[in-house]
Design a protein around this motif. Structure first.
Motif, PDB file in Angstrom:
ATOM      1  N   ALA A   3      56.012  46.072  32.486  1.00 33.65           N
ATOM      2  CA  ALA A   3      54.960  46.802  32.900  1.00 33.65           C
ATOM      3  C   ALA A   3      53.653  45.814  33.193  1.00 33.65           C
ATOM      4  O   ALA A   3      53.715  44.691  32.677  1.00 33.65           O
ATOM      5  N   VAL A   4      53.245  46.445  34.449  1.00 34.52           N
ATOM      6  CA  VAL A   4      52.426  45.626  35.300  1.00 34.52           C
ATOM      7  C   VAL A   4      51.286  46.068  35.226  1.00 34.52           C
ATOM      8  O   VAL A   4      51.068  47.467  34.995  1.00 34.52           O
ATOM      9  N   THR A   5      50.158  45.528  35.510  1.00 35.86           N
ATOM     10  CA  THR A   5      48.947  46.135  35.699  1.00 35.86           C
ATOM     11  C   THR A   5      48.131  44.982  36.737  1.00 35.86           C
ATOM     12  O   THR A   5      48.415  43.977  36.726  1.00 35.86           O
ATOM     13  N   PRO A   6      47.385  45.461  37.854  1.00 35.91           N
ATOM     14  CA  PRO A   6      46.662  44.770  38.670  1.00 35.91           C
ATOM     15  C   PRO A   6      45.494  43.779  37.962  1.00 35.91           C
ATOM     16  O   PRO A   6      44.904  44.320  36.948  1.00 35.91           O
ATOM     17  N   GLY A   7      45.366  42.530  38.502  1.00 31.96           N
ATOM     18  CA  GLY A   7      44.460  41.724  37.928  1.00 31.96           C
ATOM     19  C   GLY A   7      43.355  41.274  39.084  1.00 31.96           C
ATOM     20  O   GLY A   7      43.686  41.347  40.070  1.00 31.96           O
ATOM     21  N   ALA A   8      42.041  40.752  38.493  1.00 34.22           N
ATOM     22  CA  ALA A   8      41.205  40.258  39.569  1.00 34.22           C
ATOM     23  C   ALA A   8      41.915  39.154  40.221  1.00 34.22           C
ATOM     24  O   ALA A   8      42.543  38.288  39.417  1.00 34.22           O
ATOM     25  N   PHE A   9      41.668  38.949  41.280  1.00 37.75           N
ATOM     26  CA  PHE A   9      42.216  37.981  42.441  1.00 37.75           C
ATOM     27  C   PHE A   9      40.974  37.068  42.528  1.00 37.75           C
ATOM     28  O   PHE A   9      40.010  37.183  42.528  1.00 37.75           O
ATOM     29  N   LEU A  10      41.299  35.644  42.868  1.00 41.04           N
ATOM     30  CA  LEU A  10      40.629  34.744  42.929  1.00 41.04           C
ATOM     31  C   LEU A  10      39.857  34.574  44.647  1.00 41.04           C
ATOM     32  O   LEU A  10      40.752  34.799  45.375  1.00 41.04           O
ATOM     33  N   THR A  11      38.592  34.548  44.467  1.00 41.74           N
ATOM     34  CA  THR A  11      37.864  34.339  45.746  1.00 41.74           C
ATOM     35  C   THR A  11      37.106  33.229  45.531  1.00 41.74           C
ATOM     36  O   THR A  11      35.853  33.387  44.875  1.00 41.74           O
ATOM     37  N   GLY A  12      37.150  32.204  46.272  1.00 45.14           N
ATOM     38  CA  GLY A  12      36.410  31.066  45.802  1.00 45.14           C
ATOM     39  C   GLY A  12      36.739  30.415  44.412  1.00 45.14           C
ATOM     40  O   GLY A  12      37.850  30.330  44.114  1.00 45.14           O
ATOM     41  N   HIS A  13      35.755  30.341  43.714  1.00 46.89           N
ATOM     42  CA  HIS A  13      35.829  29.710  42.511  1.00 46.89           C
ATOM     43  C   HIS A  13      35.570  30.975  41.202  1.00 46.89           C
ATOM     44  O   HIS A  13      35.555  30.501  40.290  1.00 46.89           O
ATOM     45  N   ARG A  14      35.597  32.030  41.641  1.00 37.08           N
ATOM     46  CA  ARG A  14      35.503  33.292  40.689  1.00 37.08           C
ATOM     47  C   ARG A  14      36.648  34.562  40.883  1.00 37.08           C
ATOM     48  O   ARG A  14      37.078  34.307  42.010  1.00 37.08           O
ATOM     49  N   PHE A  15      36.758  35.166  40.205  1.00 38.75           N
ATOM     50  CA  PHE A  15      37.709  36.244  40.036  1.00 38.75           C
ATOM     51  C   PHE A  15      36.969  37.534  40.498  1.00 38.75           C
ATOM     52  O   PHE A  15      35.736  37.661  39.912  1.00 38.75           O
ATOM     53  N   ALA A  16      37.610  38.268  41.518  1.00 37.66           N
ATOM     54  CA  ALA A  16      36.744  39.513  41.722  1.00 37.66           C
ATOM     55  C   ALA A  16      37.993  40.832  41.485  1.00 37.66           C
ATOM     56  O   ALA A  16      38.849  40.634  41.809  1.00 37.66           O
ATOM     57  N   CYS A  17      37.379  41.731  40.900  1.00 36.78           N
ATOM     58  CA  CYS A  17      38.265  42.902  40.461  1.00 36.78           C
ATOM     59  C   CYS A  17      38.104  44.268  41.409  1.00 36.78           C
ATOM     60  O   CYS A  17      38.909  45.102  41.357  1.00 36.78           O
ATOM     61  N   ARG A  67      35.534  46.310  41.047  1.00 37.17           N
ATOM     62  CA  ARG A  67      34.659  47.120  40.038  1.00 37.17           C
ATOM     63  C   ARG A  67      33.128  46.726  40.417  1.00 37.17           C
ATOM     64  O   ARG A  67      32.961  45.492  40.189  1.00 37.17           O
ATOM     65  N   PRO A  68      32.274  47.621  40.927  1.00 41.31           N
ATOM     66  CA  PRO A  68      30.979  47.201  40.986  1.00 41.31           C
ATOM     67  C   PRO A  68      30.279  46.908  39.961  1.00 41.31           C
ATOM     68  O   PRO A  68      30.336  47.564  38.796  1.00 41.31           O
ATOM     69  N   GLY A  69      29.533  45.409  39.885  1.00 41.84           N
ATOM     70  CA  GLY A  69      28.907  45.073  38.975  1.00 41.84           C
ATOM     71  C   GLY A  69      29.714  44.497  37.827  1.00 41.84           C
ATOM     72  O   GLY A  69      29.070  44.142  36.835  1.00 41.84           O
ATOM     73  N   CYS A  70      31.005  44.160  37.829  1.00 38.71           N
ATOM     74  CA  CYS A  70      31.749  43.655  36.795  1.00 38.71           C
ATOM     75  C   CYS A  70      31.123  42.314  36.645  1.00 38.71           C
ATOM     76  O   CYS A  70      31.182  41.363  37.659  1.00 38.71           O
ATOM     77  N   PRO A  71      30.959  41.834  35.218  1.00 37.75           N
ATOM     78  CA  PRO A  71      30.222  40.582  35.040  1.00 37.75           C
ATOM     79  C   PRO A  71      31.396  39.459  34.588  1.00 37.75           C
ATOM     80  O   PRO A  71      31.068  38.249  34.528  1.00 37.75           O
ATOM     81  N   ILE A  72      32.512  39.881  34.551  1.00 38.01           N
ATOM     82  CA  ILE A  72      33.463  38.970  34.307  1.00 38.01           C
ATOM     83  C   ILE A  72      33.825  37.869  35.357  1.00 38.01           C
ATOM     84  O   ILE A  72      34.275  38.221  36.325  1.00 38.01           O
ATOM     85  N   MET A  73      33.980  36.721  35.158  1.00 41.86           N
ATOM     86  CA  MET A  73      34.115  35.677  36.234  1.00 41.86           C
ATOM     87  C   MET A  73      35.624  35.161  36.017  1.00 41.86           C
ATOM     88  O   MET A  73      36.186  34.542  36.965  1.00 41.86           O
ATOM     89  N   ALA A  74      36.073  35.123  34.856  1.00 39.77           N
ATOM     90  CA  ALA A  74      37.214  34.512  34.489  1.00 39.77           C
ATOM     91  C   ALA A  74      38.569  35.659  34.865  1.00 39.77           C
ATOM     92  O   ALA A  74      38.062  36.750  35.188  1.00 39.77           O
TER      93      ALA A  74
END
Length: 215
Positions: free
Chosen positions: A30-44, A46-53
């Protein structure tokens, strides 16, 4: 391909991630998409997502994680998502520090019995994929640098990129013909290895997908 933490993703990255995600799904992982690395933080996305890891890109990822290759293919249509594997279904993952991982990886008994897939992060975390369902032995459960990823957890799969570098296979699923070892075997070898390595000063793992899971 050489990775750097400040290199922007290009279309080939998205296609590469999608190819690996579809391959996992086609084998029933089972697979799920994950936030991807842009520079030194992760982007998913989702607007306003506060999670950086690193984290799943979908809020309801546990319900939506899929083995449908067609659906997985569509998820990677526009973004170069990280590839995350939901654990506790087809397999559990035993995540350990390099000191234990290297010791167990070199164990003759492990190779004689048939090693399962083993993924390694550039931060030095080793993830042994085993058949699901067995809680951690007491010796392992006492250590906060040993984590069992079961139901409700996930792991980053190669070639997902982390801040320190890409996740890679020490033993790929193809090398084991997608077979998984008994968790008793790997946990036993990890328990034996504990007595041969120095207790870490920092016992909280540098890379921990979710909170500690034992169910």
């Amino acid at each position: 391909m050489q990775w750097t933490t400040d290199r922007p993703f290009v279309p080939l990255d998205r296609l590469r991630m999608r190819r690996h995600a579809v391959r996992f799904a086609a084998h029933g992982w089972a697979v799920t998409p994950g936030a991807f690395l842009t520079g030194h933080r992760f982007a998913c996305g989702r607007p306003g997502c506060p999670i950086m890891a690193g984290h799943p890109a979908m809020e309801s990822w546990e319900d939506s994680a899929s083995t449908d290759p067609g659906l997985v293919h569509r998820w990677w249509r526009h973004r170069p998502y990280a590839v995350l594997l939901a654990t506790g279904r087809r397999f559990d993952a035993l995540e350990v520090p390099a000191s234990l991982g290297l010791r167990v990886f070199g164990a003759t008994r492990l190779h004689r019995a048939g090693a399962g897939p083993v993924a390694v992060t550039a931060a030095g975390r080793w993830m042994f994929l085993v058949r699901p369902g067995l809680p951690l032995r007491a010796e392992l459960d006492r250590r906060m640098d040993v984590v069992r990823h079961g139901r409700g957890s996930w792991i980053p799969a190669p070639p997902t990129r982390m801040p320190e570098g890409p996740v890679r296979w020490a033993v790929s699923p193809e090398q084991t013909q997608w077979m998984l070892p008994a968790p008793e075997l790997v946990q036993g070898l990890l328990a034996e290895a504990i007595g041969t390595v120095r207790e870490p000063r920092l016992i909280v793992p540098r890379q921990l997908s979710t909170s500690r899971r034992a169910a």
